[in-house]
Write an enzyme that holds these catalytic residues in place. Structure first.
Site, PDB file in Angstrom:
ATOM      1  CG  ASP A  74      -1.904   1.051   1.599  1.00 13.60           C
ATOM      2  OD1 ASP A  74      -2.064   1.689   0.313  1.00 13.60           O
ATOM      3  OD2 ASP A  74      -2.267   1.475   2.367  1.00 13.60           O
ATOM      4  CE1 TYR A  83      -4.139   0.043  10.232  1.00 12.43           C
ATOM      5  CE2 TYR A  83      -3.169  -1.816   9.825  1.00 12.43           C
ATOM      6  CZ  TYR A  83      -3.165  -0.496  10.018  1.00 12.43           C
ATOM      7  OH  TYR A  83      -1.976   0.243   9.869  1.00 12.43           O
TER       8      TYR A  83
END
Ligand code: BDP
Length: 559
Positions: free
Chosen positions: A150, A435
């Site tokens: 990412d 997360y």
């Protein structure tokens, strides 16, 4: 692996500035000066300098060319050193190939034979990521780059492009300083790689007093001062031979890990800080001292004491600043995206194809960064798909490679592999990226406490090792507010951190928290990434979001 330095025995020429640039075909050979070029800045990524989509997103080989002339003396060996290119590169001098760089984040250093008068340096960089490169990637039909990490796949000469000289006889080629700290004794072991007849080592303290003068080997200092984040005390080892001199800074500190703590100089320490990126507007991944200094000033401002070089080795200049500012570093190799087999098969997908390069990068990383007191742990991969049984042997080899080269603790940042991961017994410290209420249970802040509690408790019970939460974060658009807190607002990021930290505080064996991310950063274009990843506590131009004030207070209180 020594960083080039200028002194009375060594010359140093900096080729940074403008190069000539163009895209080239795979079979391009730089037999004559390139035609049809345009200017490009170094060090910087080419992508941020382009205005047209097809050039910014170009996949393939690009050429960087520059003429130079230097005074050539016949008692000297000349070397070319490029801190990093993105990624693989072939290097030519006056049309002749002088070497290859097999990776994108570690230095290329080779002997060159410049002629008197004009020389032509050509660097051909290939930004394609495959199953043999790190990060791993795949080229799809139509020359489309597919990646599973990412951050933007930047291309260019990203760090300094230098030429330096060494004396042909008696050059100092490498220095290794091992420090040993016992209750009442602090010792060094200094090894110098050189063919000189005499090698003299002088250790200077921070005020320039000589605390040792003699040979290499075992060294006892007449006085010793430990290095720590509160007191980043640095010594200088001056190595001199008949023909050469090199000053290497170092610090004395001791790192230990128990089943529930991380110890620095014999005392438990809580690591507080960030996962970062080398990323800035206009520069991309280009190394820039102004950005680096601003970043360290912000790290001090927010009372952080630790960073992870997610997800690749950072410029050596950054590690020098970490030594100086007293910021601890978890130094990560560029093994990211090693999870291609998720939903497929390890053997049929990339399997062991990246293993040789992965090992070489670990060796080079440790060779490059071994003398930095700020480096307290090596991270050997980010989020590999370790639930696949066949990757056990892969990681056994990776850990064995690193263990043979270092006494520092080793880790891997794990994401979703537990409880199926096959490698949790290998690292010294468990690092987890989580997360809750972001990618799972989106918008439900109330799940954070129970879910964080569950993973921390279970991991410690199963493996009896200290844990660092190496990633937790929420995308936040600076200036977007909402009450009650909604995803992407500054309030949500603030509340999200509060909830995670509350739970981290309840687990004494959780020895660190590295928020994802220090600053907003560019990624490939996708629906969930408006202008990039916005999980920064600072914006991409390094201004604070609201959550920065929560962390500043918290980090000040956390000891
Ligand atoms: C983690 C990755 C990191 C990403 C982050 C995110 O390690 O590189 O940027 O997720 O999604 O899993 O923000």
């Amino acid at each position: 692996m020594l960083y080039p330095k200028l002194n009375e025995k060594r010359e140093l020429y900096n080729l940074n500035g403008l190069f000539r640039y163009r895209e080239v075909a795979d079979d391009y050979q730089p037999t004559s000066p390139a035609e049809g070029t345009r200017p490009i800045a170094v060090p910087a990524s080419m992508n941020e300098q382009m205005t047209e989509h097809e050039h910014r997103e170009y996949v393939g080989k690009v050429l960087y060319e520059k003429n130079f002339a230097i005074p050539v003396c016949d008692k000297c060996e000349y070397r070319l050193r490029i801190g990093a290119t993105g990624h693989r590169a072939e290097i030519f001098l006056n049309g002749e190939k002088i070497g290859d760089n097999d990776n994108g984040f570690l230095p290329f250093d080779v002997e060159i034979f410049p002629v008197a008068g004009e020389n032509r340096l050509t660097v051909i960089i290939d930004n394609r990521l495959t199953f043999e490169t790190l990060p791993v990637g795949i080229i799809r039909e139509g020359n489309k780059q597919d990646i599973r990490h990412d951050f933007y796949n930047y291309t260019g000469i990203h760090r300094d492009c230098l030429i330096y000289s060494l004396p042909k006889c008696g050059a100092i080629r490498d220095i290794t300083i091992d420090t040993f700290v016992d209750d009442d004794e602090k010792k060094l072991h200094v090894s110098v790689e050189s063919n000189a007849k005499t090698v003299r080592c002088t250790v200077l303290d921070m005020t320039g007093n000589i605390v040792y003068d003699g040979a290499s080997g075992d060294v006892s200092l007449s006085a010793s001062h430990l290095w720590s984040p509160e007191d980043p005390y640095l010594y200088t080892l001056r190595v001199t031979t008949e023909t050469d001199r090199y000053d290497q800074r170092f610090g004395i500190r001791k790192v230990e890990v128990t089943s529930d703590s991380f110890l620095l100089n014999g005392k438990p320490i809580h690591l507080k800080g960030f996962g970062m990126h080398e990323d800035a507007p206009l520069l991309g991944k280009g190394n820039c001292s102004a950005v680096n200094v601003r970043d360290f000033e912000l790290l001090k401002w927010i009372n952080a004491n630790c960073i992870r070089t997610s997800h690749y080795p950072y410029a050596e200049e950054i590690l020098d600043l970490a030594d100086e500012y007293g910021i601890l570093v978890i130094d990560e190799v560029q093994a990211v995206g090693i999870n291609w087999w998720r939903g497929g098969s390890f053997a049929e997908d990339h399997g062991y194809r990246a293993l040789p390069l992965h090992k070489r990068c670990i060796e080079k990383l440790i060779a490059r960064d071994k003398n930095h007191p700020s480096v307290i742990m090596w991270s050997l991969s980010n989020e590999p798909g370790t639930e696949e049984p066949e990757c056990r042997r892969y990681f056994e080899e990776i850990f064995a490679t690193a263990r043979a080269l270092t006494k520092l603790p080793l880790t891997v940042a794990e994401c979703t592999a537990y409880p199926d991961s096959k490698i949790e017994d290998l690292p010294d410290v468990l690092c987890i990226n989580r997360y809750f209420s972001w990618y799972t249970d989106s918008g439900e802040l109330s799940v954070i406490e129970p879910q964080m509690n569950h993973i921390l408790t279970a991991l410690h019970k199963d493996f009896n090792k200290p844990i660092i939460v190496t990633e937790f974060g929420a995308d936040t658009i600076a200036g977007f507010h909402s009450l009650p807190a909604e995803m992407f607002s500054e309030e949500y990021q603030y509340r999200y951190l509060e909830e995670n930290c509350k739970e981290i505080d309840r687990h004494p064996y959780c020895v660190g928290e590295l928020v994802w991310n220090f600053a907003d950063f560019r990624t490939k274009q996708e629906v969930r990434r408006p202008g990039g990843n916005k999980k920064g506590i600072f914006t991409r131009d390094r201004e604070p979001k609201m959550a920065a004030f929560f962390l500043k207070d918290r980090f000040a209180k956390l000891k």
